[in-house]
Write a protein that holds these residues in place. Sequence first.
Motif, PDB file in Angstrom:
ATOM      1  N   GLY A 189       1.809  -5.048  -7.827  1.00 30.74           N
ATOM      2  CA  GLY A 189       0.381  -5.298  -7.942  1.00 30.74           C
ATOM      3  C   GLY A 189      -0.429  -4.030  -7.842  1.00 30.74           C
ATOM      4  N   PRO A 190      -1.754  -4.150  -7.856  1.00 30.59           N
ATOM      5  CA  PRO A 190      -2.615  -2.958  -7.815  1.00 30.59           C
ATOM      6  C   PRO A 190      -2.724  -2.323  -6.434  1.00 30.59           C
ATOM      7  CG  PRO A 190      -3.944  -4.960  -7.864  1.00 30.59           C
ATOM      8  CD  PRO A 190      -2.530  -5.403  -8.047  1.00 30.59           C
ATOM      9  N   ALA A 191      -2.410  -3.092  -5.383  1.00 31.68           N
ATOM     10  CA  ALA A 191      -2.549  -2.582  -4.016  1.00 31.68           C
ATOM     11  C   ALA A 191      -1.204  -2.074  -3.493  1.00 31.68           C
ATOM     12  CB  ALA A 191      -3.083  -3.682  -3.099  1.00 31.68           C
ATOM     13  N   THR A 192      -1.281  -1.295  -2.407  1.00 32.88           N
ATOM     14  CA  THR A 192      -0.069  -0.796  -1.756  1.00 32.88           C
ATOM     15  C   THR A 192       0.551  -1.896  -0.907  1.00 32.88           C
ATOM     16  OG1 THR A 192      -0.933   1.453  -1.668  1.00 32.88           O
ATOM     17  CG2 THR A 192       0.864   0.921  -0.161  1.00 32.88           C
ATOM     18  N   ASP A 193       1.833  -2.133  -1.074  1.00 33.43           N
ATOM     19  CA  ASP A 193       2.570  -3.105  -0.269  1.00 33.43           C
ATOM     20  C   ASP A 193       3.437  -2.370   0.749  1.00 33.43           C
ATOM     21  OD1 ASP A 193       1.660  -5.450  -1.580  1.00 33.43           O
ATOM     22  OD2 ASP A 193       3.024  -5.024  -3.240  1.00 33.43           O
ATOM     23  N   LEU A 203      -1.654   8.272   1.658  1.00 31.69           N
ATOM     24  CA  LEU A 203      -2.361   7.222   0.916  1.00 31.69           C
ATOM     25  C   LEU A 203      -3.855   7.510   0.769  1.00 31.69           C
ATOM     26  CD1 LEU A 203      -0.663   4.097   2.551  1.00 31.69           C
ATOM     27  CD2 LEU A 203      -0.419   4.823   0.160  1.00 31.69           C
ATOM     28  N   GLY A 204      -4.357   8.491   1.523  1.00 24.20           N
ATOM     29  CA  GLY A 204      -5.775   8.801   1.463  1.00 24.20           C
ATOM     30  C   GLY A 204      -6.639   7.805   2.196  1.00 24.20           C
ATOM     31  N   VAL A 205      -6.117   7.218   3.269  1.00 23.72           N
ATOM     32  CA  VAL A 205      -6.869   6.249   4.067  1.00 23.72           C
ATOM     33  C   VAL A 205      -6.896   6.729   5.514  1.00 23.72           C
ATOM     34  CG1 VAL A 205      -6.262   4.347   2.536  1.00 23.72           C
ATOM     35  CG2 VAL A 205      -4.826   4.831   4.549  1.00 23.72           C
TER      36      VAL A 205
END
Length: 305
Positions: free
Chosen positions: A50-54, A285-287
């Motif tokens: 998907g578009p998000a990180t799992d 992840l840049g978070v």
Amino acid sequence: IDAKDAAPPLRLIDGEGADFVAAYMASPLALDDQFDFARAALDAEQLGRGPATDLLALSFSSPYLLGLEVGADSPLMRDLVLRLDRKISELLSELDAKLGAGSFWVVLTATQGLPELPEALEKEGIRAGRVSGEQIAAAVNARLAEAFGPDRYVEKYVYPSLYLRRGRAEGPSLEALAALAGEAARSVTGVAGYFVPGGPASARSPESGPLFARSVYPGRSGDVLLAYQPYYMERHSAGRGVAPGSFYSYDTQVPLIFYGAAFRGRIFEAPVSPAEVAPTLAAALGVPAPSSSTGRPLAEAFQDR
């Protein structure tokens, strides 16, 4: 490992109830089921598609549970580690096939190491042994009784914490009792040093003090923390198994491996901690790092960017 074709099995898992569950959890069968679960989760949850990180986190307790029983260098332990290595290899190959090589990251680390059985080390001529908690309590009670008068001073001893009795209206302060109790415990063969939270310490090296201090949990830790000599451990379970938790390299040195496109392929010799995992992944992840995390982002492990 290296067994002949007709060699008998190292262990048979049979029966029912708690004994069966314990044997199963410390066996390759538990590892197989965990990896099967991981593969099922990849497909059922469409992880990585998907578009998000799992995030898929796997915690393998079988090596630890088996190691507590048989030590770090038994044939059973070597067999289990070999099987774990093969299972990790199979999972990585499956991730390559399903998600594409370079499209996922992997972090591998551990909570702690484990020593070998003291009896096995003694056969090799290495000084090792088991320490009796009852002997420690007796030595402390005797020394404090000699200094402050007859009484039962030790409430309990659960390695590495020695708890002293409270509530006496008269007599020495708890700090005075704790310092003398630590010195008394050192008279027992196998005890290397002690630490009194907020008070004195008898440390083997400059590094021991901070290690002691990080072992303190206010309100839960004992009045005195004890450290044993290398390859000495608590006597428990009728003298079987090993007890981890020392300050020595066989307990404290664990792998910390980052794999994936965000990380450079190098070996770094500087000391790090598994506490660096969360802030390092967050930085990659840049978070923001989790608010309760400790450690630092291992920026030197990143690809140049």
